[in-house]
Write a protein that holds these residues in place. Structure first.
Motif, PDB file in Angstrom:
ATOM      1  N   THR A 289     -20.395   2.316  -0.609  1.00 36.84           N
ATOM      2  CA  THR A 289     -19.268   1.751  -1.345  1.00 36.84           C
ATOM      3  C   THR A 289     -18.955   0.326  -0.909  1.00 36.84           C
ATOM      4  O   THR A 289     -18.817  -0.572  -1.752  1.00 36.84           O
TER       5      THR A 289
ATOM      6  N   TRP B  27     -15.745   6.781  -4.818  1.00 34.11           N
ATOM      7  CA  TRP B  27     -14.917   6.110  -3.806  1.00 34.11           C
ATOM      8  C   TRP B  27     -13.653   6.890  -3.474  1.00 34.11           C
ATOM      9  O   TRP B  27     -13.125   6.767  -2.376  1.00 34.11           O
TER      10      TRP B  27
ATOM     11  N   MET C 142     -20.070   3.736  -6.111  1.00 32.42           N
ATOM     12  CA  MET C 142     -18.922   2.855  -5.867  1.00 32.42           C
ATOM     13  C   MET C 142     -17.805   3.093  -6.883  1.00 32.42           C
ATOM     14  O   MET C 142     -16.640   3.164  -6.508  1.00 32.42           O
TER      15      MET C 142
END
Length: 195
Positions: free
Chosen positions: A62, A112, A108
């Protein structure tokens, strides 16, 4: 010594690559370290020689992607581009990320939320700041009469959501090349903003 470091780094890169694929396919919560070790082809205990936890893997993926996004955005400051050119550069950047680094980008933007604290708060803040900077570019484009009087937040949301939609292109049987996809998306999104 340097050779051992390179081997460790390449094994860690492989672990991150396989983890991103598994997080996309199964989700972070459903992916176990045992599954990951099996996919990488090592014993579960050996996995911990390269990585401390599943949470660390998620953080690495991430924040590496977020860093790349923030660095690209920062590179647009004071470079002589107008607002429309900056937004076009950002669209192209995100499309290329979604095409060339699909698993990492997917993690990402979708996984996340599984970050542990304080990383969750840090990423949320980075994400909010990124959107605000994109909004500022659009606002400046509106002020300079380059762009239509749109709500900057809605424009940014539309751009980022459209890029995320490339997930369907990855799964489709459409014979559209990455270059055609990028150019068409840029033209469509930029023409929607241009004055």
């Amino acid at each position: 010594m340097a050779k051992i470091q390179r081997r460790k780094a390449s094994k860690k890169d492989l672990i991150l690559q396989k983890a991103a694929l598994m997080f996309r396919e199964k989700g972070f919560a459903a992916t176990s370290m045992r599954d990951l070790a099996e996919t990488v082809g090592i014993e579960a205990a050996s996995l911990y020689n390269h990585i401390q936890s599943k949470s660390e893997i998620l953080q690495d993926i991430t924040f590496r992607m977020a860093t790349d996004c923030n660095e690209h955005l920062a590179s647009l400051d004071n470079n002589g581009m107008n607002s429309t050119q900056k937004i076009e550069s950002l669209i192209r950047f995100h499309v290329q990320m979604m095409i060339n680094r699909f698993e990492d980008y997917y993690v990402m933007v979708n996984e996340w939320i599984h970050l542990s604290e304080p990383h969750l708060t840090e990423f949320s803040l980075q994400r909010r700041n990124y959107v605000q900077k994109m909004e500022d570019i659009i606002r400046q484009g509106i002020d300079n009469k380059e762009m239509k009087a749109v709500i900057p937040y809605v424009a940014v949301l539309t751009i980022l959501s459209s890029v995320r939609g490339l997930e369907f292109w990855h799964r489709s049987r459409q014979h559209i090349t990455p270059v055609e996809m990028e150019d068409n998306m840029v033209n469509h999104l930029i023409n929607g903003l241009k004055n």
